[in-house]
Motif scaffolding. Structure first.
Motif: not given
Length: 306
Positions: A77-84
């Motif tokens: 999964p892509r985690r939004q918290s890792e891509h701010f």
């Protein structure tokens, strides 16, 4: 419209702030089975920008529920918290175009202004498609220099899209999105977009450097999503997403908005309304076949048309 030769890549994007319920199961199954029918890819995204409510145990619960349903994502999964940083780059681009501004009005300020306006005019204030009043304070009410000063001094703020300026920057060409009819992989028709009906939407907050509108557009582009399959509750929000895609130079996927799963009172299932979780159903002896039956899905058959 996207070329028909593009690969079929769709996604399921829950927030790991609670357990999945039947509404989530329906959307996940619709996505996964459309990908299977077309030989495409089903991806998973964790919309965990709310770092105070999203927890690792809920993410694991999502993975467990999907596995129980027989759904296997094509990648981690892509985690939004890792891509701010990705969202910050998009905001920087919009800021460079002069299209966003810090707004300092609180929810109570907005509610008070709406009440006063309605009392003065004797009619309801303008509202967005979700029924919320449009932001009642024009950008011109405060100079940009004064806004920058208040922001630098640490006042709480949100970053709003200047809708009028954004529409002007988008150019004269028509705004629309391709909507797949009937089935998720069905032929697409052009749906006119009307982002102005949302007013100056929030794109980020001081403590959360993005919003749903911004992150979903950036994530879909970076994950290479070519088919966005999601609930009808997000149909009108697509107008905002199409506008942001044009402003940021991103491709517009084909969309398909499926029916919602409702409770006995006719309301959309939600975590906030304590909808029965898949875990609770499983603990009561339910099987994936039982879940499909409750959702109106026959085992092994395509998802029903809208």
């Amino acid at each position: 419209m996207p070329e028909p030769s593009l690969p079929f890549i769709c996604r399921f994007a829950p927030s790991p702030n609670g357990r999945l319920h039947l509404g989530h199961a329906f959307s996940a199954l619709v996505n996964a089975e459309a990908a299977a029918r077309t030989g495409g890819a089903f991806l998973l995204r964790m919309e965990d920008i709310d770092t105070t409510r999203c927890r690792p145990e809920f993410e694991q619960g999502i993975l467990d529920d999907l596995a129980w349903l027989g759904i296997v994502p094509a990648a981690a999964p892509r985690r939004q918290s890792e891509h701010f940083a990705d969202y910050a780059a998009a905001l920087d681009r919009l800021e460079g175009m002069g299209l966003i501004y810090p707004a300092f009005e609180s929810r109570s300020d907005i509610a008070r202004a709406v009440i006063e306006s309605e009392a003065k005019l004797g009619r309801p204030a303008p509202r967005d498609p979700d029924g919320a009043p449009l932001f009642p304070f024009p950008r011109s009410a405060l100079a940009d220099g004064a806004r920058a000063k208040r922001k630098a001094e640490g006042e709480p703020y949100v970053l709003r899209l200047d809708m009028a300026a954004a529409l002007e920057a988008a150019g004269a060409g028509p705004l629309f999105w391709p909507e797949a009819e009937g089935m998720p992989e069905g032929p697409a028709v052009a749906i006119p977009a009307d982002p102005a009906q949302w007013g100056d939407v929030v794109l980020a907050r001081r403590d959360v450097p993005t919003s749903y509108h911004l992150s979903v557009v950036v994530d879909d582009a970076l994950q290479g999503i070519t088919r966005v399959i999601r609930g009808m509750d997000l149909y009108h929000a697509t107008s905002v997403h199409v506008l942001l895609q044009r402003l940021l130079g991103l491709a517009t996927p084909v969309y398909h908005h499926h029916r919602l799963i409702l409770d006995a009172s006719g309301h959309k299932l939600s975590k906030s309304n304590s909808a029965t979780s898949l875990l609770a159903l499983r603990n009561c002896g339910a099987t994936p076949v039982d879940v499909r039956a409750r959702l109106g899905l026959d085992a092994g058959q395509p998802t029903p048309r809208m």
